[in-house]
Design an enzyme around this catalytic site. Structure first.
Site, PDB file in Angstrom:
ATOM      1  N   ASN A   9       0.874  -1.176   0.000  1.00  0.00           N
ATOM      2  CA  ASN A   9       0.000   0.000   0.000  1.00  0.00           C
ATOM      3  C   ASN A   9       0.912   1.227   0.000  1.00  0.00           C
ATOM      4  O   ASN A   9       1.459   1.595   1.033  1.00  0.00           O
ATOM      5  CB  ASN A   9      -0.897  -0.018   1.254  1.00  0.00           C
ATOM      6  CG  ASN A   9      -1.816   1.191   1.308  1.00  0.00           C
ATOM      7  OD1 ASN A   9      -1.880   1.966   0.348  1.00  0.00           O
ATOM      8  ND2 ASN A   9      -2.517   1.358   2.421  1.00  0.00           N
ATOM      9  N   TRP A  10       1.061   1.799  -1.189  1.00  0.00           N
ATOM     10  CA  TRP A  10       1.975   2.959  -1.299  1.00  0.00           C
ATOM     11  C   TRP A  10       1.344   4.226  -0.724  1.00  0.00           C
ATOM     12  O   TRP A  10       2.020   5.241  -0.581  1.00  0.00           O
ATOM     13  CB  TRP A  10       2.356   3.183  -2.766  1.00  0.00           C
ATOM     14  CG  TRP A  10       3.287   2.143  -3.345  1.00  0.00           C
ATOM     15  CD1 TRP A  10       3.742   0.998  -2.739  1.00  0.00           C
ATOM     16  CD2 TRP A  10       3.898   2.159  -4.645  1.00  0.00           C
ATOM     17  NE1 TRP A  10       4.572   0.297  -3.574  1.00  0.00           N
ATOM     18  CE2 TRP A  10       4.692   0.992  -4.761  1.00  0.00           C
ATOM     19  CE3 TRP A  10       3.847   3.030  -5.738  1.00  0.00           C
ATOM     20  CZ2 TRP A  10       5.426   0.686  -5.905  1.00  0.00           C
ATOM     21  CZ3 TRP A  10       4.579   2.726  -6.893  1.00  0.00           C
ATOM     22  CH2 TRP A  10       5.359   1.574  -6.970  1.00  0.00           C
ATOM     23  N   LYS A  11       0.064   4.173  -0.438  1.00  0.00           N
ATOM     24  CA  LYS A  11      -0.674   5.330   0.094  1.00  0.00           C
ATOM     25  C   LYS A  11      -0.445   6.561  -0.812  1.00  0.00           C
ATOM     26  O   LYS A  11      -0.241   6.415  -2.005  1.00  0.00           O
ATOM     27  CB  LYS A  11      -0.283   5.611   1.547  1.00  0.00           C
ATOM     28  CG  LYS A  11      -0.348   4.362   2.424  1.00  0.00           C
ATOM     29  CD  LYS A  11      -0.302   4.654   3.885  1.00  0.00           C
ATOM     30  CE  LYS A  11      -0.153   3.351   4.650  1.00  0.00           C
ATOM     31  NZ  LYS A  11      -0.405   3.482   6.072  1.00  0.00           N
ATOM     32  N   HIS A  94      -9.959   0.441   4.493  1.00  0.00           N
ATOM     33  CA  HIS A  94      -8.703   0.724   5.201  1.00  0.00           C
ATOM     34  C   HIS A  94      -8.993   1.672   6.365  1.00  0.00           C
ATOM     35  O   HIS A  94      -9.820   2.573   6.250  1.00  0.00           O
ATOM     36  CB  HIS A  94      -7.692   1.358   4.235  1.00  0.00           C
ATOM     37  CG  HIS A  94      -6.306   1.405   4.807  1.00  0.00           C
ATOM     38  ND1 HIS A  94      -5.927   2.349   5.730  1.00  0.00           N
ATOM     39  CD2 HIS A  94      -5.228   0.603   4.613  1.00  0.00           C
ATOM     40  CE1 HIS A  94      -4.660   2.130   6.073  1.00  0.00           C
ATOM     41  NE2 HIS A  94      -4.215   1.075   5.405  1.00  0.00           N
ATOM     42  N   GLU A  96      -7.459   4.130   7.521  1.00  0.00           N
ATOM     43  CA  GLU A  96      -7.271   5.563   7.232  1.00  0.00           C
ATOM     44  C   GLU A  96      -8.505   6.125   6.526  1.00  0.00           C
ATOM     45  O   GLU A  96      -8.899   7.263   6.775  1.00  0.00           O
ATOM     46  CB  GLU A  96      -5.988   5.767   6.405  1.00  0.00           C
ATOM     47  CG  GLU A  96      -4.753   5.588   7.281  1.00  0.00           C
ATOM     48  CD  GLU A  96      -3.482   5.203   6.544  1.00  0.00           C
ATOM     49  OE1 GLU A  96      -3.433   5.312   5.308  1.00  0.00           O
ATOM     50  OE2 GLU A  96      -2.525   4.776   7.224  1.00  0.00           O
ATOM     51  N   GLU A 166      -5.772  -5.578  10.099  1.00  0.00           N
ATOM     52  CA  GLU A 166      -4.800  -4.517  10.353  1.00  0.00           C
ATOM     53  C   GLU A 166      -5.164  -3.782  11.642  1.00  0.00           C
ATOM     54  O   GLU A 166      -5.988  -2.855  11.613  1.00  0.00           O
ATOM     55  CB  GLU A 166      -4.815  -3.502   9.207  1.00  0.00           C
ATOM     56  CG  GLU A 166      -4.440  -4.076   7.863  1.00  0.00           C
ATOM     57  CD  GLU A 166      -3.859  -3.011   6.966  1.00  0.00           C
ATOM     58  OE1 GLU A 166      -2.726  -3.202   6.517  1.00  0.00           O
ATOM     59  OE2 GLU A 166      -4.505  -1.969   6.750  1.00  0.00           O
ATOM     60  N   GLY A 172       1.595   2.053  10.746  1.00  0.00           N
ATOM     61  CA  GLY A 172       2.498   3.202  10.650  1.00  0.00           C
ATOM     62  C   GLY A 172       3.101   3.624  11.979  1.00  0.00           C
ATOM     63  O   GLY A 172       3.690   4.697  12.081  1.00  0.00           O
ATOM     64  N   SER A 212       2.807  -2.262  10.442  1.00  0.00           N
ATOM     65  CA  SER A 212       4.256  -2.211  10.671  1.00  0.00           C
ATOM     66  C   SER A 212       4.944  -3.539  10.365  1.00  0.00           C
ATOM     67  O   SER A 212       5.865  -3.964  11.069  1.00  0.00           O
ATOM     68  CB  SER A 212       4.562  -1.750  12.094  1.00  0.00           C
ATOM     69  OG  SER A 212       4.079  -0.432  12.282  1.00  0.00           O
ATOM     70  N   GLY A 233       2.580  -1.251   4.318  1.00  0.00           N
ATOM     71  CA  GLY A 233       2.600   0.169   4.001  1.00  0.00           C
ATOM     72  C   GLY A 233       4.030   0.680   3.884  1.00  0.00           C
ATOM     73  O   GLY A 233       4.683   0.533   2.842  1.00  0.00           O
ATOM     74  N   GLY A 234       4.545   1.251   4.966  1.00  0.00           N
ATOM     75  CA  GLY A 234       5.860   1.900   4.969  1.00  0.00           C
ATOM     76  C   GLY A 234       6.969   1.084   4.318  1.00  0.00           C
ATOM     77  O   GLY A 234       7.718   1.603   3.477  1.00  0.00           O
TER      78      GLY A 234
HETATM   79  C1  PEP Z   1      -1.232  -0.086   5.802  1.00  0.00           C
HETATM   80  O1  PEP Z   1      -1.367   1.106   5.600  1.00  0.00           O
HETATM   81  O2  PEP Z   1      -2.043  -0.871   5.306  1.00  0.00           O
HETATM   82  C2  PEP Z   1      -0.123  -0.528   6.639  1.00  0.00           C
HETATM   83  C3  PEP Z   1      -0.127  -1.759   7.065  1.00  0.00           C
HETATM   84  O3  PEP Z   1       0.864   0.396   6.903  1.00  0.00           O
HETATM   85  P1  PEP Z   1       2.252   0.118   7.688  1.00  0.00           P
HETATM   86  O4  PEP Z   1       2.834  -1.141   7.117  1.00  0.00           O
HETATM   87  O5  PEP Z   1       3.079   1.334   7.394  1.00  0.00           O
HETATM   88  O6  PEP Z   1       1.912  -0.028   9.135  1.00  0.00           O
END
Ligand code: PEP
Length: 251
Positions: A9-11, A94, A96, A166, A172, A212, A233-234
């Site tokens: 997920n590049w957001k 998601h 967010e 999640e 994040g 994470s 994500g990150g």
């Molecule tokens: C996400 O946004 O779906 C996610 C899991 O982010 P991160 O890996 O940065 O926690």
């Protein structure tokens, strides 16, 4: 046998040049047989990245969001009918989107329906807050999210869904659910599916862990019996690290 999936997920990150460089850094990643990598990139990069992703074995494109409507006066939105030329997958629910854009279970349900109707695969996200986990209401909360947005689906359609657990407190933040916390929730989700459908259906659905997830914890997490890969994500913005996570996933 369930498919192992690593979804990125590049957001709202990467300029086009950065996106191309990131993709270039993944070009030599060998996706284990039977596994799949889904790159959920910003909408505007779908067209310019498509031909390169199509040439990369085991890789697909996904979208991070879609409208619940099929067309019409919804300025700034994007419909599944526009997306389906470019993607096979769409993230929905998601945290967010739920927190920052007030998407509730009903809206998520409408989006799941519209995604399936377009012949695409929803990557359905669920997850509890830190407070709900501390007060031990996390299982009931996830049960509710699943019941309100997914369990209206037919036996055929539920099998087309990918679920991503999640925990919000892990997204994040650098905090990750332990392998036991994650496995417990994944097993719980699978049991819920079994109760509403059948054991066979429950065992056929891929359930990903997100929060994470990185090159240091992915092997342990993905080795759990009910964890079928991750939504990342990150760490998905770091080509070398993400590539290692992909190559380390057992199919
Ligand atoms: C996400 O946004 O779906 C996610 C899991 O982010 P991160 O890996 O940065 O926690």
């Amino acid at each position: 046998m369930r498919k192992k999936i690593i979804a990125a997920n590049w957001k709202m990150n990467t300029t086009l040049e950065e996106a191309k460089n990131l993709l270039e850094s993944l070009k030599n990643v060998v996706v284990p047989e039977g596994a799949e990598v889904i790159l959920n990139v910003p909408f505007i990069h779908l067209y310019p990245l498509k031909s390169m992703v199509d040439s990369m074995s085991g890789f697909s494109l996904g979208a991070q969001h879609c409208s619940e409507y099929e067309s019409g006066a919804y300025t700034g939105e994007i419909s599944v009918n526009m997306l389906k030329e470019y993607v096979k997958y769409v993230i929905v629910g998601h945290s967010e989107r739920r927190d920052l854009f007030d998407e509730d279970n009903e809206e998520v349900k409408a989006k799941v329906d519209v995604i399936l109707k377009a012949g695409l695969t929803p990557i359905f996200c669920c997850g509890e807050s830190r407070m709900l986990r501390e007060t031990e209401e996390h299982l009931g909360f996830i049960q509710h999210q699943l019941a309100e947005s997914l369990f209206h689906l037919t036996s055929d359609d539920i099998q087309k869904v990918i679920i991503a657990y999640e925990p919000i407190w892990a997204i994040g933040t650098g905090l990750t659910a332990t392998k036991d916390e994650a496995q417990e929730m994944h097993a719980f989700i699978r049991t819920e599916i079994e109760h509403h459908y059948t054991l066979e259906i429950a065992n056929s659905i891929s359930i990903l862990y997100g929060g994470s997830c990185n090159g240091s914890n992915s092997v342990e997490l993905f080795a759990q019996a009910d964890i079928d890969g991750g939504l990342v994500g990150g760490a998905s913005l770091k080509g070398a690290e993400f590539g290692r996570m992909v190559m380390g996933v057992e199919s």
